[in-house]
Write an enzyme that holds these catalytic residues in place. Sequence first.
Site, short mmCIF file in Angstrom:
data_model
loop_
_atom_site.label_atom_id
_atom_site.label_comp_id
_atom_site.label_asym_id
_atom_site.label_seq_id
_atom_site.Cartn_x
_atom_site.Cartn_y
_atom_site.Cartn_z
N SER A 45 0.86 -1.33 0.15
CA SER A 45 0.01 0.19 -0.12
C SER A 45 0.75 1.36 -0.09
O SER A 45 0.43 2.26 -0.24
CB SER A 45 -0.95 0.01 1.27
OG SER A 45 -2.08 -1.27 1.11
N GLY A 239 -4.58 -1.89 -0.78
CA GLY A 239 -3.67 -1.58 -1.96
C GLY A 239 -3.21 -0.17 -2.18
O GLY A 239 -3.79 0.72 -1.32
N CYS A 267 -9.27 -1.48 3.74
CA CYS A 267 -8.48 -0.21 3.23
C CYS A 267 -8.98 0.22 1.76
O CYS A 267 -9.92 0.58 1.64
CB CYS A 267 -7.03 -0.77 3.40
SG CYS A 267 -5.98 0.90 3.46
N LEU A 268 -8.44 -0.16 0.69
CA LEU A 268 -8.58 0.04 -0.55
C LEU A 268 -9.88 -0.61 -0.96
O LEU A 268 -10.68 -0.05 -1.64
CB LEU A 268 -7.33 -0.36 -1.62
CG LEU A 268 -7.64 0.04 -3.14
CD1 LEU A 268 -8.04 1.62 -3.14
CD2 LEU A 268 -6.67 -0.58 -4.05
N GLN A 271 -12.64 1.26 0.21
CA GLN A 271 -12.66 2.64 -0.74
C GLN A 271 -13.52 2.18 -1.88
O GLN A 271 -14.48 2.76 -2.40
CB GLN A 271 -11.60 3.33 -0.78
CG GLN A 271 -10.75 3.82 0.54
CD GLN A 271 -9.27 4.08 0.43
OE1 GLN A 271 -8.99 3.92 -0.82
NE2 GLN A 271 -8.71 4.24 1.35
N ASN A 306 -3.13 2.81 7.36
CA ASN A 306 -2.51 3.27 6.27
C ASN A 306 -3.35 3.57 5.08
O ASN A 306 -3.38 2.74 4.36
CB ASN A 306 -1.30 1.93 5.97
CG ASN A 306 -0.46 2.44 4.83
OD1 ASN A 306 -0.27 3.69 4.46
ND2 ASN A 306 -0.05 1.30 4.08
N TYR A 309 -6.83 8.13 1.82
CA TYR A 309 -8.26 8.47 1.43
C TYR A 309 -9.40 8.05 2.37
O TYR A 309 -8.96 7.01 2.83
CB TYR A 309 -8.52 7.82 -0.20
CG TYR A 309 -7.50 8.47 -1.02
CD1 TYR A 309 -7.66 9.52 -1.73
CD2 TYR A 309 -6.05 7.76 -1.29
CE1 TYR A 309 -6.75 10.06 -2.92
CE2 TYR A 309 -5.08 8.45 -2.20
CZ TYR A 309 -5.44 9.36 -2.79
OH TYR A 309 -4.46 10.10 -3.70
N HIS A 347 -6.56 -1.54 9.52
CA HIS A 347 -5.72 -2.96 9.16
C HIS A 347 -5.86 -3.91 10.52
O HIS A 347 -5.15 -3.79 11.49
CB HIS A 347 -4.42 -2.68 9.01
CG HIS A 347 -4.21 -2.31 7.53
ND1 HIS A 347 -3.68 -3.20 6.44
CD2 HIS A 347 -4.55 -1.05 6.56
CE1 HIS A 347 -3.52 -2.39 5.25
NE2 HIS A 347 -4.21 -1.23 5.45
N GLU A 349 -5.28 -6.97 10.85
CA GLU A 349 -4.14 -8.07 10.82
C GLU A 349 -3.10 -7.68 11.76
O GLU A 349 -2.51 -8.63 12.04
CB GLU A 349 -3.74 -8.60 9.44
CG GLU A 349 -2.73 -7.60 9.08
CD GLU A 349 -3.03 -6.15 8.43
OE1 GLU A 349 -2.13 -5.40 7.99
OE2 GLU A 349 -4.36 -5.69 8.44
#
Length: 370
Positions: A45, A239, A267-268, A271, A306, A309, A347, A349
């Site tokens: 990412s 990502g 995350c990505l 989005q 992380n 956006y 995240h 994990e």
Amino acid sequence: MKISILLENGLFLQAKGFGAKGSTVGEIVFNTSMTGYQEIITDPSYAGQFVVFTASEIGNVGVNSDDMESKGAYLKGIIVRNYNDNYSNFRGEQSLSSFLKEKNILGISDIDTRFLTKLIRNEGSQMMIASSEIHNKDELKKLLDEAPHISEINYINEVTTPEMYVHNQGAWNDETLSYNEANTSKTIAVYDFGVKRNILNELTNVGLKCEVYPASTDANELIKKYQNNEIMGVFLSNGPGDPLVLTEVKENVQKLINAKIPMFGICLGHQLLSIAHGYDTFKLKFGHHGGNHPVKQKSVEITAQNHNYNVPETIKEIAEVTHINLFDNTIEGVKYKNEPIFSVQHHPEASPGPRESKYIFKEFANMLEG
């Protein structure tokens, strides 16, 4: 090795280098994690970015093969206050400097990272150039001005898998100091936009066999597998980059939504689900990068983050907000109304970071059973 740095705002600095040689352009962000520099460096990412570490001592535990979050490293460089080449850890296999040289990544040290962090916090993340070869400010400015902005670059093709594979590793075991063997009963498809290895490990750990597919995979292929009961759902991974440039990926996600396939995004992926539903993301001033972000669900969790956006407040029209970032009250998680789809921005994990959000993987497994 002398390194010269020029930021988009005109700031010109000089420091020492301990990684690869060369000249490269990227976006500068800061990360507030106290540990886990290897996991951060190998997180796909961060492709296209320079990471300023607020932890003052970097390199002291070296690098090892177990803590790799991907097959390589895709960021442009790291910026640290003090670098320690003489690492001391029983798991260490090589120095951070030698690792960066292998991966062709710049390492920059002996610089006031507190000053840089405050600058990014006040002025926002921005583009920069760093070079071990060019030390003239005007020459650096010319190269920086000519380089494409990170928001214009699609890094997904660089970080995704070239072909489908099955992930066969479980979560890390602190007692054996190794990864557990896979023990799975349900199969899911994973869209790899730069997936971290420990996300796959945690999915496997809750009984989900992960078939990992390239980011360019046609959604119709996965829809057919779902209809034939070959997979039970789809995971959309983390990502790099601006999700709004991923028009083909957006169309594939829309197809999956229309097919009513159970989905989970991180995350990505979080989005992209918002964008595919018609709610475009926006860029944060300096992003969320670190392992100490409080997020409120039913209780307060400390999370790893992380991202640059975020999904908009208007997403509440079609989704229930499940998680809120307590630093700035931005949305951290949603459950879509009348759809078997949910996602989180942080995240869970915990690589690196706290483990308080790992229950989310079990929630996805439970949703598939339901």
